[in-house]
Scaffold this motif. Structure first.
Motif, PDB file in Angstrom:
ATOM      1  N   LEU A  15       0.835  -1.189   0.000  1.00  0.00           N
ATOM      2  CA  LEU A  15       0.000   0.000   0.000  1.00  0.00           C
ATOM      3  C   LEU A  15       0.872   1.242   0.000  1.00  0.00           C
ATOM      4  O   LEU A  15       1.887   1.290   0.703  1.00  0.00           O
ATOM      5  CB  LEU A  15      -0.900   0.027   1.242  1.00  0.00           C
ATOM      6  N   LEU A  16       0.475   2.235  -0.782  1.00  0.00           N
ATOM      7  CA  LEU A  16       1.157   3.522  -0.792  1.00  0.00           C
ATOM      8  C   LEU A  16       0.245   4.556  -0.142  1.00  0.00           C
ATOM      9  O   LEU A  16      -0.960   4.576  -0.388  1.00  0.00           O
ATOM     10  CB  LEU A  16       1.497   3.941  -2.224  1.00  0.00           C
ATOM     11  N   TYR A  17       0.834   5.414   0.684  1.00  0.00           N
ATOM     12  CA  TYR A  17       0.099   6.419   1.424  1.00  0.00           C
ATOM     13  C   TYR A  17       0.685   7.801   1.164  1.00  0.00           C
ATOM     14  O   TYR A  17       1.902   7.938   1.002  1.00  0.00           O
ATOM     15  CB  TYR A  17       0.195   6.158   2.928  1.00  0.00           C
ATOM     16  N   THR A  18      -0.167   8.814   1.183  1.00  0.00           N
ATOM     17  CA  THR A  18       0.293  10.191   1.112  1.00  0.00           C
ATOM     18  C   THR A  18       1.177  10.497   2.310  1.00  0.00           C
ATOM     19  O   THR A  18       2.217  11.137   2.190  1.00  0.00           O
ATOM     20  CB  THR A  18      -0.910  11.163   1.066  1.00  0.00           C
ATOM     21  N   ASP A  19       0.769  10.036   3.491  1.00  0.00           N
ATOM     22  CA  ASP A  19       1.567  10.202   4.710  1.00  0.00           C
ATOM     23  C   ASP A  19       1.881   8.809   5.257  1.00  0.00           C
ATOM     24  O   ASP A  19       1.219   8.308   6.166  1.00  0.00           O
ATOM     25  CB  ASP A  19       0.818  11.045   5.750  1.00  0.00           C
ATOM     26  N   ALA A  20       2.901   8.189   4.679  1.00  0.00           N
ATOM     27  CA  ALA A  20       3.243   6.811   5.052  1.00  0.00           C
ATOM     28  C   ALA A  20       3.717   6.705   6.500  1.00  0.00           C
ATOM     29  O   ALA A  20       3.459   5.698   7.159  1.00  0.00           O
ATOM     30  CB  ALA A  20       4.295   6.244   4.100  1.00  0.00           C
ATOM     31  N   LYS A  21       4.384   7.735   7.017  1.00  0.00           N
ATOM     32  CA  LYS A  21       4.826   7.679   8.417  1.00  0.00           C
ATOM     33  C   LYS A  21       3.625   7.613   9.353  1.00  0.00           C
ATOM     34  O   LYS A  21       3.605   6.850  10.318  1.00  0.00           O
ATOM     35  CB  LYS A  21       5.699   8.878   8.754  1.00  0.00           C
ATOM     36  N   ALA A  22       2.585   8.408   9.067  1.00  0.00           N
ATOM     37  CA  ALA A  22       1.368   8.371   9.885  1.00  0.00           C
ATOM     38  C   ALA A  22       0.671   7.024   9.739  1.00  0.00           C
ATOM     39  O   ALA A  22       0.132   6.486  10.708  1.00  0.00           O
ATOM     40  CB  ALA A  22       0.427   9.514   9.514  1.00  0.00           C
ATOM     41  N   ALA A  23       0.682   6.456   8.537  1.00  0.00           N
ATOM     42  CA  ALA A  23       0.062   5.150   8.318  1.00  0.00           C
ATOM     43  C   ALA A  23       0.793   4.067   9.109  1.00  0.00           C
ATOM     44  O   ALA A  23       0.160   3.227   9.757  1.00  0.00           O
ATOM     45  CB  ALA A  23       0.053   4.809   6.829  1.00  0.00           C
ATOM     46  N   VAL A  24       2.118   4.078   9.072  1.00  0.00           N
ATOM     47  CA  VAL A  24       2.894   3.103   9.839  1.00  0.00           C
ATOM     48  C   VAL A  24       2.592   3.257  11.319  1.00  0.00           C
ATOM     49  O   VAL A  24       2.391   2.268  12.032  1.00  0.00           O
ATOM     50  CB  VAL A  24       4.407   3.250   9.552  1.00  0.00           C
ATOM     51  N   ARG A  25       2.520   4.492  11.793  1.00  0.00           N
ATOM     52  CA  ARG A  25       2.210   4.742  13.204  1.00  0.00           C
ATOM     53  C   ARG A  25       0.838   4.179  13.569  1.00  0.00           C
ATOM     54  O   ARG A  25       0.677   3.506  14.585  1.00  0.00           O
ATOM     55  CB  ARG A  25       2.282   6.254  13.472  1.00  0.00           C
ATOM     56  N   GLN A  26      -0.183   4.429  12.718  1.00  0.00           N
ATOM     57  CA  GLN A  26      -1.521   3.914  13.012  1.00  0.00           C
ATOM     58  C   GLN A  26      -1.548   2.388  12.966  1.00  0.00           C
ATOM     59  O   GLN A  26      -2.135   1.739  13.828  1.00  0.00           O
ATOM     60  CB  GLN A  26      -2.558   4.476  12.036  1.00  0.00           C
ATOM     61  N   LEU A  27      -0.922   1.808  11.972  1.00  0.00           N
ATOM     62  CA  LEU A  27      -0.939   0.353  11.837  1.00  0.00           C
ATOM     63  C   LEU A  27      -0.217  -0.326  12.994  1.00  0.00           C
ATOM     64  O   LEU A  27      -0.642  -1.394  13.455  1.00  0.00           O
ATOM     65  CB  LEU A  27      -0.329  -0.067  10.498  1.00  0.00           C
ATOM     66  N   THR A  28       0.852   0.274  13.502  1.00  0.00           N
ATOM     67  CA  THR A  28       1.572  -0.345  14.612  1.00  0.00           C
ATOM     68  C   THR A  28       0.907  -0.033  15.951  1.00  0.00           C
ATOM     69  O   THR A  28       0.649  -0.937  16.735  1.00  0.00           O
ATOM     70  CB  THR A  28       3.056   0.089  14.636  1.00  0.00           C
ATOM     71  N   GLU A  29       0.628   1.223  16.210  1.00  0.00           N
ATOM     72  CA  GLU A  29       0.090   1.603  17.522  1.00  0.00           C
ATOM     73  C   GLU A  29      -1.366   1.175  17.711  1.00  0.00           C
ATOM     74  O   GLU A  29      -1.732   0.691  18.772  1.00  0.00           O
ATOM     75  CB  GLU A  29       0.216   3.114  17.727  1.00  0.00           C
ATOM     76  N   ALA A  30      -2.197   1.381  16.699  1.00  0.00           N
ATOM     77  CA  ALA A  30      -3.635   1.144  16.852  1.00  0.00           C
ATOM     78  C   ALA A  30      -4.079  -0.235  16.390  1.00  0.00           C
ATOM     79  O   ALA A  30      -5.048  -0.779  16.915  1.00  0.00           O
ATOM     80  CB  ALA A  30      -4.421   2.212  16.089  1.00  0.00           C
ATOM     81  N   LEU A  31      -3.391  -0.789  15.392  1.00  0.00           N
ATOM     82  CA  LEU A  31      -3.875  -2.039  14.803  1.00  0.00           C
ATOM     83  C   LEU A  31      -2.928  -3.216  15.033  1.00  0.00           C
ATOM     84  O   LEU A  31      -3.104  -4.281  14.463  1.00  0.00           O
ATOM     85  CB  LEU A  31      -4.179  -1.840  13.324  1.00  0.00           C
ATOM     86  N   GLY A  32      -1.921  -3.036  15.863  1.00  0.00           N
ATOM     87  CA  GLY A  32      -1.136  -4.157  16.357  1.00  0.00           C
ATOM     88  C   GLY A  32      -0.068  -4.730  15.453  1.00  0.00           C
ATOM     89  O   GLY A  32       0.478  -5.795  15.742  1.00  0.00           O
ATOM     90  N   PHE A  33       0.269  -4.062  14.368  1.00  0.00           N
ATOM     91  CA  PHE A  33       1.363  -4.544  13.522  1.00  0.00           C
ATOM     92  C   PHE A  33       2.693  -4.261  14.209  1.00  0.00           C
ATOM     93  O   PHE A  33       2.800  -3.367  15.054  1.00  0.00           O
ATOM     94  CB  PHE A  33       1.340  -3.860  12.153  1.00  0.00           C
ATOM     95  N   THR A  34       3.729  -4.989  13.831  1.00  0.00           N
ATOM     96  CA  THR A  34       5.079  -4.754  14.316  1.00  0.00           C
ATOM     97  C   THR A  34       5.930  -4.300  13.141  1.00  0.00           C
ATOM     98  O   THR A  34       5.918  -4.938  12.084  1.00  0.00           O
ATOM     99  CB  THR A  34       5.674  -6.052  14.914  1.00  0.00           C
ATOM    100  N   GLU A  35       6.646  -3.210  13.329  1.00  0.00           N
ATOM    101  CA  GLU A  35       7.526  -2.705  12.270  1.00  0.00           C
ATOM    102  C   GLU A  35       8.756  -3.583  12.186  1.00  0.00           C
ATOM    103  O   GLU A  35       9.510  -3.706  13.157  1.00  0.00           O
ATOM    104  CB  GLU A  35       7.916  -1.259  12.573  1.00  0.00           C
TER     105      GLU A  35
END
Length: 137
Positions: A15-35
């Motif tokens: 997935l490509l995001y306009t604000d990929a840093k914010a997307a990574v933050r949401q996916l890790t902090e809110a949705l439980g992914f691990t970077e």
């Protein structure tokens, strides 16, 4: 068993995001992914990142970073990704606590799964549930 690929997933939604840093933050902090990895360009653009959940992974990058994939994905709409989790209700509560937009609360499905559905900060649809069909070769 088919699909084991030496313990590595053989399919990686990207997935490509306009604000990929914010997307990574949401996916890790809110949705439980691990970077697992995050590579940035000199200007801070996310060139490539890998986020894991269970035995699966997703790749995330910034829109407008250049290259063939970025050009090909230009104007692409949101996508949907299904992620298997053990504790649907706990996972859902974590998402709610972080302000994620919930489209469907945890719901028991006719096919035996318990799922919920959320929209991320750029419109992609993420479903989290217990449905994990066996892949046999």
């Amino acid at each position: 068993m088919a699909g084991t690929n030496g313990g590595r997933p053989s399919i990686y939604p990207t997935l490509l995001y306009t604000d990929a840093k914010a997307a990574v933050r949401q996916l890790t902090e809110a949705l439980g992914f691990t970077e697992l990895a995050l590579y940035e360009g000199e200007d801070g653009t996310v060139m490539h990142s890998e986020l894991v959940q269970g035995n699966g992974a997703v790749m995330v990058g910034s829109k407008g970073r250049g290259g063939l994939f970025d050009a090909t994905m230009k104007g692409a709409g949101p996508c949907g990704v299904y992620v298997v989790v053990d504790d649907v209700d706990g996972h859902h509560q974590r998402a709610v606590d972080h302000g994620v937009e919930i489209l469907m609360p945890p719901t028991d499905q006719d096919y035996g799964s318990r799922d919920y559905m959320a929209r991320d900060i750029e419109g992609n649809i993420w479903s989290f549930g217990t449905y994990a069909p066996a892949i046999e070769g």
